[in-house]
Structures are given as C-alpha cells and as structure tokens.
Design a protein around this motif. Sequence first.
Motif, PDB file in Angstrom:
ATOM      1  N   ARG A 154       0.875  -1.210   0.027  1.00  0.00           N
ATOM      2  CA  ARG A 154       0.069  -0.154  -0.097  1.00  0.00           C
ATOM      3  C   ARG A 154       0.785   1.209   0.015  1.00  0.00           C
ATOM      4  O   ARG A 154       0.435   2.335  -0.566  1.00  0.00           O
ATOM      5  CB  ARG A 154      -1.143   0.059   1.196  1.00  0.00           C
ATOM      6  N   ALA A 155       1.901   1.180   0.591  1.00  0.00           N
ATOM      7  CA  ALA A 155       2.630   2.375   0.839  1.00  0.00           C
ATOM      8  C   ALA A 155       3.467   2.669  -0.544  1.00  0.00           C
ATOM      9  O   ALA A 155       3.497   3.659  -1.018  1.00  0.00           O
ATOM     10  CB  ALA A 155       3.941   2.098   1.838  1.00  0.00           C
ATOM     11  N   VAL A 167       7.565   7.526   9.326  1.00  0.00           N
ATOM     12  CA  VAL A 167       6.406   7.214  10.197  1.00  0.00           C
ATOM     13  C   VAL A 167       5.952   5.682  10.063  1.00  0.00           C
ATOM     14  O   VAL A 167       6.020   5.280   8.881  1.00  0.00           O
ATOM     15  CB  VAL A 167       5.180   8.038   9.397  1.00  0.00           C
ATOM     16  N   GLY A 168       5.811   5.107  11.122  1.00  0.00           N
ATOM     17  CA  GLY A 168       5.673   3.685  11.058  1.00  0.00           C
ATOM     18  C   GLY A 168       4.295   3.286  11.078  1.00  0.00           C
ATOM     19  O   GLY A 168       3.391   4.162  11.165  1.00  0.00           O
ATOM     20  N   ALA A 169       3.830   2.281  10.318  1.00  0.00           N
ATOM     21  CA  ALA A 169       2.439   1.942  10.118  1.00  0.00           C
ATOM     22  C   ALA A 169       2.559   0.053  10.115  1.00  0.00           C
ATOM     23  O   ALA A 169       3.364  -0.420   9.531  1.00  0.00           O
ATOM     24  CB  ALA A 169       2.038   2.477   8.715  1.00  0.00           C
ATOM     25  N   PRO A 205      -2.609  -1.095   5.955  1.00  0.00           N
ATOM     26  CA  PRO A 205      -2.963  -0.094   4.809  1.00  0.00           C
ATOM     27  C   PRO A 205      -3.525   1.019   5.209  1.00  0.00           C
ATOM     28  O   PRO A 205      -3.250   2.202   4.712  1.00  0.00           O
ATOM     29  CB  PRO A 205      -3.640  -1.014   3.759  1.00  0.00           C
ATOM     30  N   ALA A 206      -4.525   0.952   6.017  1.00  0.00           N
ATOM     31  CA  ALA A 206      -5.446   2.045   6.548  1.00  0.00           C
ATOM     32  C   ALA A 206      -4.430   3.104   7.266  1.00  0.00           C
ATOM     33  O   ALA A 206      -4.590   4.386   6.767  1.00  0.00           O
ATOM     34  CB  ALA A 206      -6.432   1.641   7.380  1.00  0.00           C
ATOM     35  N   GLU A 207      -3.554   2.754   7.832  1.00  0.00           N
ATOM     36  CA  GLU A 207      -2.529   3.482   8.590  1.00  0.00           C
ATOM     37  C   GLU A 207      -1.720   4.157   7.636  1.00  0.00           C
ATOM     38  O   GLU A 207      -1.157   5.514   7.724  1.00  0.00           O
ATOM     39  CB  GLU A 207      -1.653   2.791   9.661  1.00  0.00           C
ATOM     40  N   ASP A 250      -2.472  10.730   3.472  1.00  0.00           N
ATOM     41  CA  ASP A 250      -3.423  11.687   3.329  1.00  0.00           C
ATOM     42  C   ASP A 250      -2.909  13.057   4.031  1.00  0.00           C
ATOM     43  O   ASP A 250      -3.309  14.080   3.470  1.00  0.00           O
ATOM     44  CB  ASP A 250      -4.780  11.396   3.559  1.00  0.00           C
ATOM     45  N   GLY A 251      -2.417  12.883   5.079  1.00  0.00           N
ATOM     46  CA  GLY A 251      -2.157  14.018   6.073  1.00  0.00           C
ATOM     47  C   GLY A 251      -1.053  14.810   5.623  1.00  0.00           C
ATOM     48  O   GLY A 251      -0.891  15.947   5.712  1.00  0.00           O
ATOM     49  N   ALA A 252      -0.345  14.179   4.559  1.00  0.00           N
ATOM     50  CA  ALA A 252       0.844  14.854   3.926  1.00  0.00           C
ATOM     51  C   ALA A 252       0.325  16.101   3.084  1.00  0.00           C
ATOM     52  O   ALA A 252       1.259  16.983   2.968  1.00  0.00           O
ATOM     53  CB  ALA A 252       1.869  14.063   3.207  1.00  0.00           C
ATOM     54  N   SER A 253      -0.870  15.978   2.438  1.00  0.00           N
ATOM     55  CA  SER A 253      -1.283  16.960   1.629  1.00  0.00           C
ATOM     56  C   SER A 253      -2.559  17.901   2.319  1.00  0.00           C
ATOM     57  O   SER A 253      -3.044  18.689   1.652  1.00  0.00           O
ATOM     58  CB  SER A 253      -2.070  16.402   0.371  1.00  0.00           C
ATOM     59  N   VAL A 254      -2.610  17.706   3.711  1.00  0.00           N
ATOM     60  CA  VAL A 254      -3.714  18.488   4.238  1.00  0.00           C
ATOM     61  C   VAL A 254      -3.186  20.116   4.460  1.00  0.00           C
ATOM     62  O   VAL A 254      -1.956  20.097   4.842  1.00  0.00           O
ATOM     63  CB  VAL A 254      -3.730  17.905   5.732  1.00  0.00           C
TER      64      VAL A 254
END
Length: 323
Positions: free
Chosen positions: A54-55, A293-295, A298-300, A306-310
């Motif tokens: 997913r990454a 950032v650890g994850a 896939p949802a994480e 998504d937060g990178a473009s907020v």
Amino acid sequence: MSAGGGSSGDSGAASGTRVAGSTAVGDAFGLGCAPIGNLYRPLADDDAVATVERALERGIRFFDTAPHYGAGASEQRLGRAIAGVDRDAVVIATKVGRRVVDADGAAVPVGGIGTDTVADLSRDGILRSLEGSLRRLGTDRVDLLHLHDPHHDVDGALRTAVPALVELRDQGVVRSIGVGIGWSAPLARFVREAPVDVVMIAGRMTLIDRTAEDELLPDAIRHGVGVIAAGVFNSGVLADPVGAPYFDYKPASDEQVERALRLQRACAAYGVALPHAAARFPLRREPVEAVVVGARTPAEVDDFVDGASVEIPDALWQELERG
C-alpha cells in the motif's frame, strides 16, 4: 530528492541520502518498518506485505528497517513486498550494530530469523549483520546503513564500527552511512567526529520534545549532515493522547498528556488532525530531510499519506510552535 551518497561535507543531492520518489509524499516521508516486525503485537506475514504494498501504491519510496525489528522479520517481510519492484526506484535503509540471536542467545545463521538481538559493534559483527540483512531483503545493496542506537558506547562505536561503515561505503556496498539514536547529545558526537552522511533522531524533534534543536541540528548544519526524524508521535501521545498515552514506550506523564491534549485542541480548531501536524512538524527545521512514520496496516499508511497534503494554516503552526 534522490538516493545519494558521499561523505560529510558534500553539498547538494550528495549530502546524505535523499528520499527517492516523484510525488511530494515520496520526497518527504518514509515508511518505518518496526511495526511490520511485530512491534507491540504479532502481525501476519501477508498483512505486513500488504502494508508495504500500500505504501508503494501511495508513492512512498523510502523504507527504513533493521535486524532488531522482529529479530529479522521486518527485513524479510519488506524484502518479500518489494521483490519485483525496480530496485533503483526505492531507497532502503537498514541498520547494523546488533546481532540476531535465538532463544538460547546463540547467533542465528546469516540471513535467519531469531527471537532477539544483542549489541555487537565489532567490525566482524557489522559485516555479518549487513550480510544477513542483504539476504533477508533479497537485494545486493543498501542505500543507507545506520549504526543502530550505540549510545551506550559512543567511544567504542567510533573506534570499531564507524571505520567498518566507511569501508562499506568506499566499496560501494552501501551508498550512504549514518547513525540512529533516540538521544541528541550522543548523536551530535557522531555528527562532529565521524564522516557520516546522515543521522536519524528518534523522538527528539517533535511537537513536545525539541531537544534536537539545542545541539544536534546546529551541528548537522555546520558539518553538512542530513537529518531524518523518526518517532514523531513520541510512542503514541502525539497520535492519540487519550487512546495511546505513551511517551518513549512508557506511560506518559500527566504533563505530557495535557500538553498533547492542548495541541490536539489547537489542531481541531483548524480542522487538522494532531498526528498529521506532528508528522510534518520536523520538516519545518533545517537540515531535516525526511520523516519516517511507522504503519502496521494499509489504513494507517493511507492516513499519514493523506495527512501529507492537508493544508495547515500558518496561524496553527505559530500556535503549535508555542507549545
């Protein structure tokens, strides 16, 4: 940014290892692979692979792992996930300085999976560790090789481990070398005294712990060393102050929880999630080049990408800067 090498003092793209990728998130963020190495709780192989896949789908091209993460499991799972991916399209960072052992404390066969790791800063230990990592990852090279948390013996690491890292870089086995520690003062010593390309600071360049600004970041600027920020949630309190009130893997203090809650309220007033601001905060400091950032799922991955473009207003940043 692109994968690069070179010794301390080089300028431009050769100073440290830049994160490969054509998208904004690929340039700034890497996937921390401790969670897919069973950090906190076991994870099935297929689920770990799905997280890495997913990454890749979301534009992440920088992956940070280590033999210590799951005693080899993280590297093996990452290797399985990127098998078939153009090797030049991804940047792989792993670490040396710890030996993978079995339940009896004996070293596992090179490339094997164990139950724990123990410190080993010897030249032979460094070379064997990297050989094992290459086998688990299924690759012939590593882009960035860190010395893993040698804060307990900085003098010994400078004497035995760093020369081995330099030798590997000179041979082209690794492109860049660095050190990863969760404490600023010992890491600053490596910046000043070792020919490293980049260093990784965990948990000391965050919204509630900025001690890296006191010594490490200024020294890194002076010596032309790049910085990667990890542990941006301080083990959980900056991701979810109520649901995960942990700081440096221990229960957070009442003051730390209250501070995180205050930051969370400030973010909420602007419609921004606290972890999204926490992940991006280190990038506001020179010479921070990337955030890991650890994850685990896939949802994480989706959440932090998504937060990178907020959009985060300047007014919120100013409030967060005040703490």
